[in-house]
Write an enzyme that holds these catalytic residues in place. Structure first.
Site, short mmCIF file in Angstrom:
data_model
loop_
_atom_site.label_atom_id
_atom_site.label_comp_id
_atom_site.label_asym_id
_atom_site.label_seq_id
_atom_site.Cartn_x
_atom_site.Cartn_y
_atom_site.Cartn_z
N HIS A 1 19.72 13.32 40.98
CA HIS A 1 20.48 14.45 40.43
C HIS A 1 20.79 15.46 41.53
O HIS A 1 19.89 16.00 42.18
CB HIS A 1 19.64 15.10 39.32
CG HIS A 1 20.43 15.90 38.36
ND1 HIS A 1 19.84 16.79 37.49
CD2 HIS A 1 21.77 15.96 38.09
CE1 HIS A 1 20.76 17.35 36.73
NE2 HIS A 1 21.94 16.85 37.09
N ASP B 1 20.45 20.47 35.12
CA ASP B 1 21.10 20.62 33.82
C ASP B 1 20.46 21.77 33.07
O ASP B 1 19.23 21.84 32.95
CB ASP B 1 20.95 19.33 33.00
CG ASP B 1 21.73 18.17 33.57
OD1 ASP B 1 22.67 18.43 34.35
OD2 ASP B 1 21.41 17.01 33.24
N HIS C 1 25.57 19.82 27.52
CA HIS C 1 24.73 20.56 28.43
C HIS C 1 25.62 21.11 29.54
O HIS C 1 26.81 20.79 29.60
CB HIS C 1 23.60 19.68 29.03
CG HIS C 1 24.10 18.62 29.93
ND1 HIS C 1 24.67 17.43 29.49
CD2 HIS C 1 24.14 18.55 31.30
CE1 HIS C 1 25.03 16.69 30.52
NE2 HIS C 1 24.72 17.34 31.64
N HIS D 1 25.97 21.09 33.63
CA HIS D 1 25.53 20.65 34.95
C HIS D 1 25.88 21.75 35.95
O HIS D 1 27.04 22.15 36.08
CB HIS D 1 26.23 19.34 35.37
CG HIS D 1 25.89 18.91 36.75
ND1 HIS D 1 24.74 18.23 37.07
CD2 HIS D 1 26.56 19.09 37.93
CE1 HIS D 1 24.71 17.99 38.36
NE2 HIS D 1 25.82 18.50 38.91
#
Length: 256
Positions: A149, A153, A228, A230
């Site tokens: 990642h 998030d 969500h 990011h």
């Protein structure tokens, strides 16, 4: 021929007796002031009829008294004029001091307002109010093409307001492939922030934004498994220059 001396009330006074009586009368008249009256009847009458104020000495005293009164009045008027001028000067000085103080207060308020605005514009905030990190930085998995990642998030239900974390200029606003609808902002400190998977975008390229200003609405566009936000922090506008977003925000005073 024999003569007899007259006697009784018809007897005439001798020349010596008459002379003596005349002298005595003149002396008596002189003593009582009657001689002066007889000598100048008109002057005597004027003198007897005049009041004390008509005499020359009284006139001089009265003139001196009037002059003293006029001088006293003039001195009082001069004192009053001097005092009035002093009061006017004091009021003018008090007014100037009040105006200067008011100006100082206004300037102090303006400086404080400018400083508060400067601090506000230099401040940072969460991209979603009251949110928390649901997926951490560098978390591994097949969901990310790089194998980990590149951001974090933030938990956000569909349609939540997404805001700029600080002051900057929008350099990208549109479709971002795996990021879906995304926005990239060049921050005033030279760093970059990215907001991905938005359901809608509310800013345009070249627009300046402030801390807490809404820029879009959260969603689940692009490579996403549910609504969500990011969020990435980058050193440049290019992918791969990512910075730990949590450390980035904490270094700028944001608690999370």
């Amino acid at each position: 021929m024999a003569f007899t001396r007259a006697t009784g009330k018809h007897r005439g006074a001798s020349r010596l007796a008459r002379r003596s009586a005349g002298i005595a009368g003149v002396a008596a008249l002189a003593t009582t002031g009657v001689v002066g009256t007889l000598a100048s009847p008109a002057l005597a009458a004027d003198t007897d009829d005049r009041s004390p104020e008509d005499t020359g000495l009284t006139q001089v005293i009265a003139a001196d008294s009037i002059a003293d009164q006029l001088n006293a009045q003039a001195a009082a008027q001069e004192r009053e004029a001097t005092e009035a001028e002093a009061r006017a000067k004091a009021r003018a000085e008090a007014k100037r001091e009040a105006e200067a103080r008011a100006q100082e207060i206004r300037e102090a308020k303006e400086r404080a307002a400018r400083e508060a605005e400067r601090r506000r514009l230099a401040s940072f905030t969460l991209p979603v109010a009251g949110s928390y990190v649901s997926t951490g930085y560098k978390t591994g998995g097949s969901l990310w093409s790089s194998g980990s990642h590149s951001g974090v998030d933030f938990h956000a239900s569909y349609g939540s307001s997404v805001v700029s974390v600080g002051s900057g200029t929008v350099v990208e606003a549109g479709w971002g492939g795996a990021y879906g609808n995304n926005i990239v902002i060049r921050m005033n400190d030279g760093t970059y922030t990215q907001y991905g998977h938005l359901s809608s975008i509310g800013v345009y390229v070249g627009q300046t934004v402030e801390p807490g200003q809404q820029i879009g609405v959260s969603g689940s566009t692009g490579n996403s498994t549910g609504p969500h936000l990011h969020f990435e922090a980058r050193a440049t506008a290019e992918y791969g220059s990512d910075i730990n977003p949590v450390a980035y925000l904490r270094a700028r005073g944001v608690s999370l």
